[in-house]
Structures are given as structure tokens and as C-alpha cells.
Motif scaffolding. Sequence first.
Motif, mmCIF file in Angstrom:
data_model
loop_
_atom_site.group_PDB
_atom_site.id
_atom_site.type_symbol
_atom_site.label_atom_id
_atom_site.label_comp_id
_atom_site.label_asym_id
_atom_site.label_seq_id
_atom_site.Cartn_x
_atom_site.Cartn_y
_atom_site.Cartn_z
ATOM 1 N N HIS A 121 1.007 20.494 11.739
ATOM 2 C CA HIS A 121 1.654 20.952 12.971
ATOM 3 C C HIS A 121 2.478 19.825 13.607
ATOM 4 O O HIS A 121 2.712 19.834 14.817
ATOM 5 C CB HIS A 121 0.610 21.467 13.961
ATOM 6 C CG HIS A 121 0.042 22.799 13.598
ATOM 7 N ND1 HIS A 121 -1.050 22.942 12.769
ATOM 8 C CD2 HIS A 121 0.440 24.063 13.930
ATOM 9 C CE1 HIS A 121 -1.323 24.223 12.613
ATOM 10 N NE2 HIS A 121 -0.433 24.933 13.307
ATOM 11 N N GLY A 122 2.901 18.861 12.807
ATOM 12 C CA GLY A 122 3.736 17.767 13.305
ATOM 13 C C GLY A 122 3.170 16.396 13.022
ATOM 14 O O GLY A 122 3.909 15.407 12.979
ATOM 15 N N CYS A 123 1.847 16.315 12.845
ATOM 16 C CA CYS A 123 1.230 15.028 12.523
ATOM 17 C C CYS A 123 1.521 14.638 11.074
ATOM 18 O O CYS A 123 2.037 15.430 10.285
ATOM 19 C CB CYS A 123 -0.280 15.095 12.743
ATOM 20 S SG CYS A 123 -0.762 15.015 14.483
ATOM 21 N N SER A 168 8.225 20.597 12.578
ATOM 22 C CA SER A 168 8.689 19.451 11.796
ATOM 23 C C SER A 168 8.368 18.123 12.480
ATOM 24 O O SER A 168 8.493 17.990 13.705
ATOM 25 C CB SER A 168 10.200 19.540 11.570
ATOM 26 O OG SER A 168 10.523 20.699 10.844
ATOM 27 N N THR A 169 7.976 17.154 11.672
ATOM 28 C CA THR A 169 7.790 15.788 12.166
ATOM 29 C C THR A 169 9.168 15.159 12.344
ATOM 30 O O THR A 169 9.921 15.048 11.372
ATOM 31 C CB THR A 169 6.973 14.955 11.168
ATOM 32 O OG1 THR A 169 5.747 15.628 10.887
ATOM 33 C CG2 THR A 169 6.698 13.569 11.720
ATOM 34 N N PRO A 170 9.543 14.753 13.557
ATOM 35 C CA PRO A 170 10.893 14.204 13.758
ATOM 36 C C PRO A 170 11.055 12.842 13.085
ATOM 37 O O PRO A 170 10.168 11.983 13.173
ATOM 38 C CB PRO A 170 11.008 14.065 15.280
ATOM 39 C CG PRO A 170 9.872 14.856 15.850
ATOM 40 C CD PRO A 170 8.795 14.839 14.822
ATOM 41 N N PHE A 178 0.854 -1.185 0.000
ATOM 42 C CA PHE A 178 0.000 0.000 0.000
ATOM 43 C C PHE A 178 0.891 1.236 0.000
ATOM 44 O O PHE A 178 1.965 1.244 0.610
ATOM 45 C CB PHE A 178 -0.894 -0.003 1.247
ATOM 46 C CG PHE A 178 -1.872 1.136 1.317
ATOM 47 C CD1 PHE A 178 -2.948 1.204 0.453
ATOM 48 C CD2 PHE A 178 -1.719 2.147 2.261
ATOM 49 C CE1 PHE A 178 -3.860 2.250 0.516
ATOM 50 C CE2 PHE A 178 -2.620 3.197 2.342
ATOM 51 C CZ PHE A 178 -3.691 3.246 1.458
ATOM 52 N N THR A 179 0.462 2.282 -0.703
ATOM 53 C CA THR A 179 1.186 3.553 -0.688
ATOM 54 C C THR A 179 0.182 4.699 -0.636
ATOM 55 O O THR A 179 -0.996 4.534 -0.977
ATOM 56 C CB THR A 179 2.076 3.735 -1.936
ATOM 57 O OG1 THR A 179 1.235 3.871 -3.087
ATOM 58 C CG2 THR A 179 3.030 2.570 -2.114
ATOM 59 N N SER A 180 0.659 5.855 -0.221
ATOM 60 C CA SER A 180 -0.196 7.041 -0.195
ATOM 61 C C SER A 180 0.677 8.284 -0.085
ATOM 62 O O SER A 180 1.764 8.245 0.505
ATOM 63 C CB SER A 180 -1.155 6.985 0.996
ATOM 64 O OG SER A 180 -1.875 8.202 1.122
ATOM 65 N N ARG A 181 0.207 9.371 -0.617
ATOM 66 C CA ARG A 181 0.878 10.637 -0.353
ATOM 67 C C ARG A 181 0.551 11.063 1.072
ATOM 68 O O ARG A 181 -0.474 10.659 1.652
ATOM 69 C CB ARG A 181 0.448 11.708 -1.350
ATOM 70 C CG ARG A 181 -0.918 12.320 -1.112
ATOM 71 C CD ARG A 181 -1.192 13.423 -2.134
ATOM 72 N NE ARG A 181 -2.369 14.212 -1.797
ATOM 73 C CZ ARG A 181 -3.609 13.890 -2.144
ATOM 74 N NH1 ARG A 181 -3.834 12.773 -2.840
ATOM 75 N NH2 ARG A 181 -4.627 14.671 -1.803
ATOM 76 N N VAL A 182 1.419 11.854 1.669
ATOM 77 C CA VAL A 182 1.206 12.364 3.023
ATOM 78 C C VAL A 182 1.636 13.822 3.059
ATOM 79 O O VAL A 182 2.269 14.330 2.120
ATOM 80 C CB VAL A 182 2.016 11.566 4.079
ATOM 81 C CG1 VAL A 182 1.611 10.105 4.102
ATOM 82 C CG2 VAL A 182 3.518 11.717 3.848
ATOM 83 N N SER A 183 1.304 14.482 4.147
ATOM 84 C CA SER A 183 1.819 15.822 4.415
ATOM 85 C C SER A 183 2.270 15.848 5.867
ATOM 86 O O SER A 183 1.467 15.618 6.779
ATOM 87 C CB SER A 183 0.746 16.886 4.168
ATOM 88 O OG SER A 183 1.274 18.183 4.414
ATOM 89 N N THR A 184 3.551 16.092 6.085
ATOM 90 C CA THR A 184 4.123 16.059 7.432
ATOM 91 C C THR A 184 4.249 17.480 7.983
ATOM 92 O O THR A 184 3.715 18.430 7.419
ATOM 93 C CB THR A 184 5.488 15.354 7.404
ATOM 94 O OG1 THR A 184 6.360 16.056 6.503
ATOM 95 C CG2 THR A 184 5.340 13.915 6.926
#
Length: 471
Positions: free
Chosen positions: A154-156, A103-105, A91-97
Amino acid sequence: MAVGIFPKASVFFVFWEWGIMLRLPRCSELSRIVFRSGAVPTAFLSAGLIAAPPAAAQGASSLLTKPDPLKIVVSLEKQHMYVYRGTERVFTSRVSTGKRGYSTPAGVYSILEKRRWHRSNIYNNAPMPFMQRLTWSGIALHASGHVPRYPASHGCIRLPRGSASTLFKKTDVGGHVIVTRGETTPHRIKHDKLLQPQPLDLVTMDARKALKKRLAYEEGNLVSIALPAPADRARKYASLTRPQDKTVMTDATNAPEPMSAKEGALLMADLEHDMHRLESYIARSEEPVRILITKRLGRERIRDVQMLLRELGYDPGPIDGFMGRLTGAAIQEYQEDKGLKATGAFSEELRDKLFLDARGEPAPTGHLYVRQGFKQVFDAPVRLKNPDEPLGTHVYFSQSFAPTDEQTQWLALTTEEAPGVDANAALDRVSIPRILRDRLERMLTPGSSMIISDAGLGRETGRGTDFVVQP
């Protein structure tokens, strides 16, 4: 060992050597192990003296093996998520971090909690459907109506609603989520430092093999104790229960054979050890085991000094890893006794000398931590070769295996590279004592994992988490 089964009953009984009986649920995992380990004598089955095992217990080991656990990999650079089962991308998907300032660590996480409907308790009660929590400080996977192909949260880790819903149905609490700066994929790995499972028959029979090699101290000399064959041992054990019988008969000579108190004690110790290992196996948790191997951190090093000072007769106060007044005074007293400069301060040279004085061996350079079911289980020192050189961060995943399997496949994934150190090279630098390895292998369950990292325990690691490692 023999097995007695009542065909229409919900239980069957395992008769251990010397009349010990265990009552086991008919459909339990352990009952299937007993059958699959070959413990039921074929002659008993063919003669009809005991019932045949249930059909489910006769199936191939694959029937008892769960699917390989999912691994979620999020690339910050690509703003994309990849989901693997084994080495197959499923499975794949675009994300936004997380955007700048939020920043998402990058790091190694586990899914701590899942909620189909959730609202943020930090950002204005914002909706977070299909929420899968990664930290208790606020980082999670969740659905969003705004998932651009660049960092915007906001980090998620935001996902399109359809992707978040699909992923939510596939994952389990405790599953790994790896957030990397670049892109990385899991690959198969074989290495003698990777743990292998110890099924029930190995757990119980190892005790008997070990006892045959046990050395006893007698008249100032170490001598080997030769134990009798199991049939003779059974008769000898029976004689222990009848004080009036001072001897037992042997098949070879049909003549009395005296039994010493020492031999009787060894027989009883053998039985107790066997049963203890069996009970421990039955009672063990089925949750995946999480292992972290890292460099020996500052607090562990101070604890080393405190423990060694106490072993040498000094009073460092509590063994807590903190440099308090009593610890400083004990260090100063030790330094004065050894003719060293009395600073009362911690140093690596002091720690090395204490290990040599107290134990005659070099100081450990690494530390191993174990968690299971989001709780700390234990930790222990290990050795790392070239501890001053970088390790990187490498995650090793145990695949699924059946209860009777003696081997499992492992996958590796590197999240933070170090010059010249891949997943194999990192394992080469780790040395785990045999007694510690044996304990870990008896705990090993399908889906367990091990991390080798410079980063140590992340600040998010704590109550209700697996290891959170943030390089």
C-alpha cells in the motif's frame, strides 16, 4: 597559542593569545584537534614543560574518521534494493513496493524513525517489524511475509524478514534512502562548487588573515591598516589594560611607539572575532547538514517583491510570501510612481524591475535551503544559469573526514535525468556567494549531502524531516 596539560587531570587548558584561557575536556574532539593542528610547541614537549598528548590523540586521522555513511537505493523498475558504502555495494535484497493506486513515489528520503516492532495505524493494525520510517504520512521500509517480485504493498517498501533485520542493524536515523524509477549507482565526483570542510585552525586563523586585509574609512579615503606582528600585538594588548602606559616598546628600536585608539579597537575586534569563530565551531551541531538547491519558487518570489517594496519605502504588509491586500496596494503604488500600468498584480517583469531599482542587480533565479537534525536552519537566494531549462535531480554525498581535514571526497547519484544535464553539468549552473559558501563550509560535517533539483520542496518536507524531494 600554547597548551598546558596536567598529566593526571581530566582537562587541559589552551592559552590563546593575550592570556585568554579555554578549559577543554582531555578526551574531547577539540582537544585532539589542538594537538593534531600542531598547536603544541615541540620545544615544550621535549623540555618536559607540558605532558605529551594522549596516545589516542597521536594516531592517524583515520582513527578519528567514522565509516562512510550508507546509501540505500531502491529501484521501482527492478523491485530491488541496493545498499552502498562509498561506491561499494555491500548489501542487496528484493523488495515489493506500492501497487497501482498506492504507488511508492520516487524521490529522495531519509530514515526518520526506527522501530523493531511496529504496527500500522492506517491499515488495520498490520504488523510492520523492523520498521524504518521515510515519511510521516505512512511510507516505510519494513519486513513482510509476502514479498513478491512485483509491486504489492500500500505504498511501503516490503523486504523479506531476514533482509529487513540485517538492514535494520546497519542503518542510522537520518541515513538517505533514494527511490528511483530505473537503476542508478553512486560515483565519485570532483567539482569546485562542492563544499570542503573548514577545520579549527582554518576557522580561527582566517579571522587574523582577514583582519590584516581589512580596509578602514579614514578622512574620506579607503586606506589599508597594517597590523603589527603577533608578539608586538601581545604587548600592545597588555598596554591597553594599563591606562597609565601610553606607549609600548618595540624590539627593533627599543623606543616608545604610540598606539592609537583605532589600532587598539582593531586589536580588540580581532580577538573578539577570533574567539567568536572558535566558540561557534565548538558549539556547532555534529548532525549531517542537508542542503537543497532548487529554482526560486512562487512564494519566495512574492517575498522578494514584498521585501524590495519595503526597501524602496512602500508598505507591502507582512513579508510572508502571500499576495494580500496590502501587497497588491503597494505594487499598484509603485507602478503608478514608475509610470507603469497599475495592475497591482505580481509578475516576473515586476520582480526583475524591483531588483534593478532597489539593488542594481538582476533577480536571483535559485534558492538554497539548509536543514540539520530534522530542523530548518536557514535559506538564502542563489543564482542558477539558464533557470528555464530543466535540471533533473542529483544528490551529492560528502564522505567521512577527520576533524583536521581540509578536504572531503564527494559522491554523486542522479535520480531524475534531464536532457544533457548530468551531476557535473548541474553543479556548473549553480553560483553560491562566497559569504554563504563560507558559512556552509564551517557547518559541514561528515555525511552531509546536497540536492540539486527542479522539484523543489516536497510536500512531505516539514517538522521532523530532512528534505523530501519527489520529482
